[in-house]
Design a protein around this motif. Structure first.
Motif, PDB file in Angstrom:
ATOM      1  N   MET A 122       0.821  -1.206   0.000  1.00  0.00           N
ATOM      2  CA  MET A 122       0.000   0.000   0.000  1.00  0.00           C
ATOM      3  C   MET A 122       0.858   1.261   0.000  1.00  0.00           C
ATOM      4  O   MET A 122       0.499   2.269  -0.626  1.00  0.00           O
ATOM      5  N   GLY A 123       1.996   1.203   0.698  1.00  0.00           N
ATOM      6  CA  GLY A 123       2.866   2.370   0.730  1.00  0.00           C
ATOM      7  C   GLY A 123       3.436   2.707  -0.634  1.00  0.00           C
ATOM      8  O   GLY A 123       3.557   3.890  -0.997  1.00  0.00           O
ATOM      9  N   ARG A 124       3.780   1.699  -1.419  1.00  0.00           N
ATOM     10  CA  ARG A 124       4.316   1.942  -2.751  1.00  0.00           C
ATOM     11  C   ARG A 124       3.254   2.501  -3.698  1.00  0.00           C
ATOM     12  O   ARG A 124       3.564   3.283  -4.595  1.00  0.00           O
ATOM     13  N   GLN A 125       2.011   2.071  -3.505  1.00  0.00           N
ATOM     14  CA  GLN A 125       0.952   2.499  -4.411  1.00  0.00           C
ATOM     15  C   GLN A 125       0.373   3.864  -4.043  1.00  0.00           C
ATOM     16  O   GLN A 125       0.079   4.676  -4.922  1.00  0.00           O
ATOM     17  N   PHE A 126       0.198   4.088  -2.765  1.00  0.00           N
ATOM     18  CA  PHE A 126      -0.534   5.286  -2.341  1.00  0.00           C
ATOM     19  C   PHE A 126       0.217   6.119  -1.294  1.00  0.00           C
ATOM     20  O   PHE A 126      -0.378   7.003  -0.677  1.00  0.00           O
ATOM     21  N   GLY A 127       1.475   5.846  -1.106  1.00  0.00           N
ATOM     22  CA  GLY A 127       2.221   6.490  -0.023  1.00  0.00           C
ATOM     23  C   GLY A 127       2.875   7.790  -0.392  1.00  0.00           C
ATOM     24  O   GLY A 127       4.105   7.950  -0.216  1.00  0.00           O
ATOM     25  N   SER A 128       2.122   8.729  -0.896  1.00  0.00           N
ATOM     26  CA  SER A 128       2.709  10.027  -1.261  1.00  0.00           C
ATOM     27  C   SER A 128       2.959  10.895  -0.031  1.00  0.00           C
ATOM     28  O   SER A 128       3.885  11.713  -0.012  1.00  0.00           O
ATOM     29  N   SER A 129       2.136  10.736   0.984  1.00  0.00           N
ATOM     30  CA  SER A 129       2.298  11.530   2.209  1.00  0.00           C
ATOM     31  C   SER A 129       3.221  10.778   3.167  1.00  0.00           C
ATOM     32  O   SER A 129       2.864   9.720   3.691  1.00  0.00           O
ATOM     33  N   LYS A 130       4.417  11.334   3.384  1.00  0.00           N
ATOM     34  CA  LYS A 130       5.441  10.656   4.168  1.00  0.00           C
ATOM     35  C   LYS A 130       5.349  10.999   5.651  1.00  0.00           C
ATOM     36  O   LYS A 130       4.836  12.044   6.042  1.00  0.00           O
ATOM     37  N   ILE A 131       5.869  10.102   6.463  1.00  0.00           N
ATOM     38  CA  ILE A 131       5.940  10.332   7.907  1.00  0.00           C
ATOM     39  C   ILE A 131       7.053  11.345   8.172  1.00  0.00           C
ATOM     40  O   ILE A 131       8.161  11.205   7.629  1.00  0.00           O
ATOM     41  N   PRO A 132       6.826  12.368   8.971  1.00  0.00           N
ATOM     42  CA  PRO A 132       7.826  13.429   9.155  1.00  0.00           C
ATOM     43  C   PRO A 132       9.196  12.923   9.600  1.00  0.00           C
ATOM     44  O   PRO A 132      10.222  13.444   9.139  1.00  0.00           O
ATOM     45  N   TYR A 133       9.253  11.946  10.482  1.00  0.00           N
ATOM     46  CA  TYR A 133      10.552  11.506  10.996  1.00  0.00           C
ATOM     47  C   TYR A 133      11.188  10.390  10.165  1.00  0.00           C
ATOM     48  O   TYR A 133      12.278   9.921  10.475  1.00  0.00           O
ATOM     49  N   ASN A 134      10.527   9.977   9.082  1.00  0.00           N
ATOM     50  CA  ASN A 134      11.101   8.948   8.215  1.00  0.00           C
ATOM     51  C   ASN A 134      10.488   9.090   6.826  1.00  0.00           C
ATOM     52  O   ASN A 134       9.385   8.621   6.563  1.00  0.00           O
ATOM     53  N   GLN A 135      11.230   9.734   5.930  1.00  0.00           N
ATOM     54  CA  GLN A 135      10.714  10.017   4.599  1.00  0.00           C
ATOM     55  C   GLN A 135      10.616   8.775   3.709  1.00  0.00           C
ATOM     56  O   GLN A 135      10.045   8.853   2.614  1.00  0.00           O
ATOM     57  N   SER A 136      11.139   7.652   4.146  1.00  0.00           N
ATOM     58  CA  SER A 136      11.008   6.417   3.362  1.00  0.00           C
ATOM     59  C   SER A 136       9.757   5.636   3.737  1.00  0.00           C
ATOM     60  O   SER A 136       9.467   4.604   3.128  1.00  0.00           O
ATOM     61  N   LYS A 137       9.004   6.118   4.730  1.00  0.00           N
ATOM     62  CA  LYS A 137       7.769   5.472   5.158  1.00  0.00           C
ATOM     63  C   LYS A 137       6.611   6.454   4.983  1.00  0.00           C
ATOM     64  O   LYS A 137       6.784   7.674   5.096  1.00  0.00           O
ATOM     65  N   SER A 138       5.428   5.910   4.727  1.00  0.00           N
ATOM     66  CA  SER A 138       4.266   6.767   4.490  1.00  0.00           C
ATOM     67  C   SER A 138       3.185   6.499   5.523  1.00  0.00           C
ATOM     68  O   SER A 138       3.158   5.436   6.171  1.00  0.00           O
ATOM     69  N   TRP A 139       2.267   7.457   5.649  1.00  0.00           N
ATOM     70  CA  TRP A 139       1.137   7.282   6.551  1.00  0.00           C
ATOM     71  C   TRP A 139       0.234   6.140   6.078  1.00  0.00           C
ATOM     72  O   TRP A 139      -0.264   5.358   6.883  1.00  0.00           O
ATOM     73  N   VAL A 140       0.032   6.051   4.780  1.00  0.00           N
ATOM     74  CA  VAL A 140      -0.814   4.981   4.245  1.00  0.00           C
ATOM     75  C   VAL A 140      -0.204   3.624   4.550  1.00  0.00           C
ATOM     76  O   VAL A 140      -0.909   2.681   4.941  1.00  0.00           O
TER      77      VAL A 140
ATOM     78  N   LEU B 126      10.076   3.554  12.219  1.00  0.00           N
ATOM     79  CA  LEU B 126      11.286   4.245  12.659  1.00  0.00           C
ATOM     80  C   LEU B 126      12.375   4.179  11.590  1.00  0.00           C
ATOM     81  O   LEU B 126      12.478   3.199  10.851  1.00  0.00           O
ATOM     82  N   PRO B 127      13.233   5.192  11.514  1.00  0.00           N
ATOM     83  CA  PRO B 127      14.313   5.202  10.510  1.00  0.00           C
ATOM     84  C   PRO B 127      15.507   4.348  10.955  1.00  0.00           C
ATOM     85  O   PRO B 127      16.621   4.844  11.122  1.00  0.00           O
ATOM     86  N   ILE B 128      15.260   3.062  11.126  1.00  0.00           N
ATOM     87  CA  ILE B 128      16.320   2.168  11.609  1.00  0.00           C
ATOM     88  C   ILE B 128      16.546   0.987  10.664  1.00  0.00           C
ATOM     89  O   ILE B 128      17.265   0.050  10.996  1.00  0.00           O
ATOM     90  N   SER B 129      15.924   1.047   9.472  1.00  0.00           N
ATOM     91  CA  SER B 129      16.022  -0.097   8.561  1.00  0.00           C
ATOM     92  C   SER B 129      17.451  -0.342   8.084  1.00  0.00           C
ATOM     93  O   SER B 129      17.791  -1.453   7.684  1.00  0.00           O
ATOM     94  N   ASN B 130      18.283   0.693   8.121  1.00  0.00           N
ATOM     95  CA  ASN B 130      19.686   0.496   7.741  1.00  0.00           C
ATOM     96  C   ASN B 130      20.476  -0.218   8.834  1.00  0.00           C
ATOM     97  O   ASN B 130      21.543  -0.774   8.573  1.00  0.00           O
ATOM     98  N   LEU B 131      19.943  -0.180  10.051  1.00  0.00           N
ATOM     99  CA  LEU B 131      20.619  -0.833  11.171  1.00  0.00           C
ATOM    100  C   LEU B 131      20.077  -2.225  11.443  1.00  0.00           C
ATOM    101  O   LEU B 131      20.837  -3.139  11.763  1.00  0.00           O
ATOM    102  N   ILE B 132      18.766  -2.381  11.346  1.00  0.00           N
ATOM    103  CA  ILE B 132      18.134  -3.664  11.624  1.00  0.00           C
ATOM    104  C   ILE B 132      16.984  -3.875  10.649  1.00  0.00           C
ATOM    105  O   ILE B 132      16.165  -2.981  10.439  1.00  0.00           O
ATOM    106  N   ASP B 133      16.949  -5.024  10.028  1.00  0.00           N
ATOM    107  CA  ASP B 133      15.948  -5.328   9.010  1.00  0.00           C
ATOM    108  C   ASP B 133      14.551  -5.426   9.627  1.00  0.00           C
ATOM    109  O   ASP B 133      14.391  -5.844  10.777  1.00  0.00           O
TER     110      ASP B 133
END
Length: 306
Positions: free
Chosen positions: A212-230, A280-287
């Protein structure tokens, strides 16, 4: 003489038995366990909202150990066949360009773990049954290691579970995924909702969040721009309903029963914790295939025991 005969006669003994002079008869043997969809209920549950379900009276074959091994072997073979059929089916759909590769990969991510978890009741009640079930993710983990190290080549595997077709990707997210499947099977098995909820959040919640994030995730979470509210909302909703569905499924089969008023609230809390951790913006540290199931396990354990 008549007294002596009365106690030696097997019929009269039932009427003239005296507990003051004779030891009580041995207790009847416990009800035998079924070889199909009959749960083994642990005597002392760690979860205070769970209560025991009476075992169903069943008839066990003469050689119960052999029958259990046969059942567990057949169940393991069936799950292996189902897993490969699932991957083959989505590979075929991808090759025919009926679905995109990214969608195929996520659908495999969602379905393989859920189908694995709901297949556990086909195993026997033997203590070794969980290890038979764990053979499926164990073999898959060895396969991922072999191909991730480029010791063998399997293009269909790379297309099914990697983002960019790089063999090294197999040693990260996909490998962590099958290790978590194996961990939940061995540690929690059918005796606890914790493993089921963790798998529901990892497979269903995280999987639908990505779709769903890839399809409709235009609105990003403020503390992590790689994740969306959707994506996060989709993870919370789908993870909650899939987890509730799997817990209900095992409850309906009689493995445990729950106070559903409390259970719904607690699963919602676990879903919220897992969703926050995933955002959380931790995907580079832990999968995510480590952080989501581990946080779900911890949250479920404490919410179901406190």
């Amino acid at each position: 003489m008549s007294l002596s005969l009365s106690f030696t006669n097997p019929i009269l003994t039932r009427h003239l038995y005296s507990a003051a002079f004779f030891p009580p008869p041995p207790p009847p043997p416990p009800p035998s366990r079924s070889l199909f969809l009959s749960p083994h209920i642990p005597p002392n549950s760690r979860f205070h909202i769970l209560y025991r379900v009476p075992q169903r009276a069943t008839v066990l074959p003469a050689n119960a150990a052999t029958a259990s091994i046969f059942q567990d072997t057949a169940a393991t073979a069936a799950i292996f066949a189902g897993a490969y059929a699932l991957i083959f089916g989505f590979d075929t759909l991808t090759q025919k360009e009926l679905i995109q590769q990214s969608l195929s990969r996520k659908l495999v991510h969602i379905l393989s773990g859920i189908l694995f978890a709901i297949s556990w009741p086909i195993f026997s009640n033997a203590g070794e049954a969980r290890y038979f079930a764990s053979l499926v993710p164990l073999v898959n983990s060895l396969r991922l290691v072999i191909h991730g190290l480029s010791l063998a080549d399997d293009q269909s595997l790379l297309k099914s579970v990697t983002r960019q077709g790089n063999p090294k990707e197999l040693l990260r997210g996909p490998l962590y995924y099958v290790v978590m499947l194996m961990f939940c099977a061995v540690v929690f098995w059918r005796e606890s909702p914790v493993g089921l909820i963790a798998l529901g959040m990892m497979c269903g919640g995280d999987g639908f969040a990505d779709i769903m994030g890839r399809q409709f995730g235009s609105s990003k979470i403020p503390y992590n721009q790689s994740k969306s509210w959707v994506g996060s909302i989709s993870m919370f909703v789908s993870g909650f309903f899939i987890s509730i569905g799997m817990v209900w499924y095992y409850s309906a089969l009689g493995y445990f029963q729950l106070d559903w008023g409390d259970t719904v609230n607690r699963v919602a809390l676990v879903s919220l914790v897992a969703t926050v951790v995933e955002s959380l913006p931790i995907s580079n540290l832990i999968d995510d295939n480590i952080s989501v199931p581990l946080s779900s396990m911890l949250a479920a354990y404490f919410t179901f025991t406190l």
